[in-house]
Design an enzyme around this catalytic site. Sequence first.
Site, PDB file in Angstrom:
ATOM      1  N   ASP A 252      40.258  46.147  36.747  1.00  0.00           N
ATOM      2  CA  ASP A 252      39.475  44.937  36.513  1.00  0.00           C
ATOM      3  C   ASP A 252      39.582  44.051  37.747  1.00  0.00           C
ATOM      4  O   ASP A 252      40.653  43.511  38.039  1.00  0.00           O
ATOM      5  CB  ASP A 252      40.025  44.223  35.272  1.00  0.00           C
ATOM      6  CG  ASP A 252      39.194  43.022  34.849  1.00  0.00           C
ATOM      7  OD1 ASP A 252      38.463  42.480  35.702  1.00  0.00           O
ATOM      8  OD2 ASP A 252      39.292  42.616  33.676  1.00  0.00           O
ATOM      9  N   HIS A 253      38.461  43.909  38.466  1.00  0.00           N
ATOM     10  CA  HIS A 253      38.498  43.179  39.740  1.00  0.00           C
ATOM     11  C   HIS A 253      38.726  41.680  39.546  1.00  0.00           C
ATOM     12  O   HIS A 253      39.002  40.959  40.501  1.00  0.00           O
ATOM     13  CB  HIS A 253      37.196  43.409  40.506  1.00  0.00           C
ATOM     14  CG  HIS A 253      37.352  43.346  41.988  1.00  0.00           C
ATOM     15  ND1 HIS A 253      38.476  42.819  42.611  1.00  0.00           N
ATOM     16  CD2 HIS A 253      36.533  43.731  43.002  1.00  0.00           C
ATOM     17  CE1 HIS A 253      38.329  42.895  43.916  1.00  0.00           C
ATOM     18  NE2 HIS A 253      37.162  43.434  44.184  1.00  0.00           N
ATOM     19  N   ARG A 254      38.625  41.187  38.306  1.00  0.00           N
ATOM     20  CA  ARG A 254      38.944  39.786  38.051  1.00  0.00           C
ATOM     21  C   ARG A 254      40.444  39.539  38.171  1.00  0.00           C
ATOM     22  O   ARG A 254      40.875  38.441  38.513  1.00  0.00           O
ATOM     23  CB  ARG A 254      38.467  39.372  36.656  1.00  0.00           C
ATOM     24  CG  ARG A 254      36.964  39.451  36.432  1.00  0.00           C
ATOM     25  CD  ARG A 254      36.625  39.182  34.985  1.00  0.00           C
ATOM     26  NE  ARG A 254      37.273  40.142  34.089  1.00  0.00           N
ATOM     27  CZ  ARG A 254      37.249  40.071  32.768  1.00  0.00           C
ATOM     28  NH1 ARG A 254      36.588  39.072  32.171  1.00  0.00           N
ATOM     29  NH2 ARG A 254      37.845  40.984  32.021  1.00  0.00           N
TER      30      ARG A 254
ATOM     31  N   PRO B 223      34.341  43.767  35.479  1.00  0.00           N
ATOM     32  CA  PRO B 223      33.849  44.263  36.772  1.00  0.00           C
ATOM     33  C   PRO B 223      34.764  45.366  37.294  1.00  0.00           C
ATOM     34  O   PRO B 223      35.867  45.103  37.758  1.00  0.00           O
ATOM     35  CB  PRO B 223      33.883  43.019  37.671  1.00  0.00           C
ATOM     36  CG  PRO B 223      34.883  42.113  37.043  1.00  0.00           C
ATOM     37  CD  PRO B 223      34.882  42.396  35.583  1.00  0.00           C
TER      38      PRO B 223
ATOM     39  N   ILE C 211      42.686  42.066  39.642  1.00  0.00           N
ATOM     40  CA  ILE C 211      43.310  42.871  40.696  1.00  0.00           C
ATOM     41  C   ILE C 211      42.392  42.927  41.898  1.00  0.00           C
ATOM     42  O   ILE C 211      41.203  43.216  41.777  1.00  0.00           O
ATOM     43  CB  ILE C 211      43.592  44.299  40.183  1.00  0.00           C
ATOM     44  CG1 ILE C 211      44.565  44.247  38.992  1.00  0.00           C
ATOM     45  CG2 ILE C 211      44.145  45.185  41.284  1.00  0.00           C
ATOM     46  CD1 ILE C 211      44.627  45.524  38.200  1.00  0.00           C
TER      47      ILE C 211
END
Length: 427
Positions: A399-401, A223, A403
């Site tokens: 990577d929003h998972r 993501p 950060i």
Amino acid sequence: MANTFNLPVLGENIASGTVTSILVKVGDSIEVDQAILELETDKAVVEVPCSIAGTVTKILIKEGDVVPIGAPLLELSGSAAAPAKAAKAKAPAKAEAPAKVDVAKVEAPAPTPPAPTSDVQPSTTTVPKPSKLVRAAPSVRKLAREIGVDVAQVTASTPGKALSAQDVKAHAKKILTNPTSGGGIMAVPLPNFERFGTVRREAMSNIRKVTMGSMTRSWTTIPHVTQQDKADITDLEKFRKAFGGPVQKAGGKLTATAILVKVLAEALKKFPQFNVSLDAPNAEIIYKNYYNIGVAVDTEHGLMVPVLKNVDQKSITDIALELTDISQKARSRKLGLDDLQGACITITNLGGIGGTSFTPIVNSPEVAILGVSRSAMEPVFIDGGFVPRNMMPLSLSYDHRAIDGADGARFTRWICNVLEHPMTLVL
């Protein structure tokens, strides 16, 4: 007595390679560790040494063949096995290596590509009939849900038994490592373009195949969020021009990229959550205690990402010299496999071409990539008036998972602050 020499293991996760040049012929006497062919794999052309000595009686491959690990390459007579040792791929010493390009990527080596076909091929994964009951423990079903696997598409390793957690993980790995699967997403059938006019078809190089597979996997499994910012590099540019002479005399060039590589390494120390990889199946975060920076290099063969190792232990001058050397090796296809592996984060600088911003794709298994666009003079309001300042656009995709958005903004702003006030690194 004839002996057969098979393709040895060349590196971690390397399943195959394309023969670009055969360095021996029938009748040649070869010694142990003599290079017998050049193989193109994961964007690097490497020489394959033979572990046995003897006279070549038969060559079992030809240029252009895609050969998997363990495939027979040569038959030799009067040969004796060399002492057991791990096979190592060496960078080719010849400058006249073939210009033919087939294999690409960067941290994700490609398995043997499927045979070309005009029809869109469905997934080769065995799909149980809808009416078939899938036997799996609740914990296994939970794992499958967490990593996005449909248990109905998983085949048990032991026929007749319930699915195990390892079965689910193996299925997920199979999807993610297939360079043409796009993370399990089916390809859209193409129309008949010839209806609209003449067309020309050209086979993808292996670099393009691997780039396609790795970028598709990264985009579909990560993501992405992209944080945009601008750094005032007016004073930094004066510094770069003032001290570029000694670096040039040493054989390098003091570029903005060289400076940013050093800044990025320090940023990873300041924000350790950016120096990680995610182990999703095991729900773990892998923190790295080293600082290697990948640098995207535009070549006529395609995009390559050589890696500068242990950047935190090097001066900016050292980095500039190494960057010049490794970029030349990338453009001449002289990179070794080790040169393309182990990056913690990647930097891609399009400033020399143009553009005001872009959204770079994270290079999995990294969790962030920094994009740099062309700097330009802009009016900036300072102390009650507008003054011309040289502003450099930065685009950080992450990577929003791993950060959060606030950390993405802080990371980018910290980099900008260091570029605007270089003494920050010393302080």
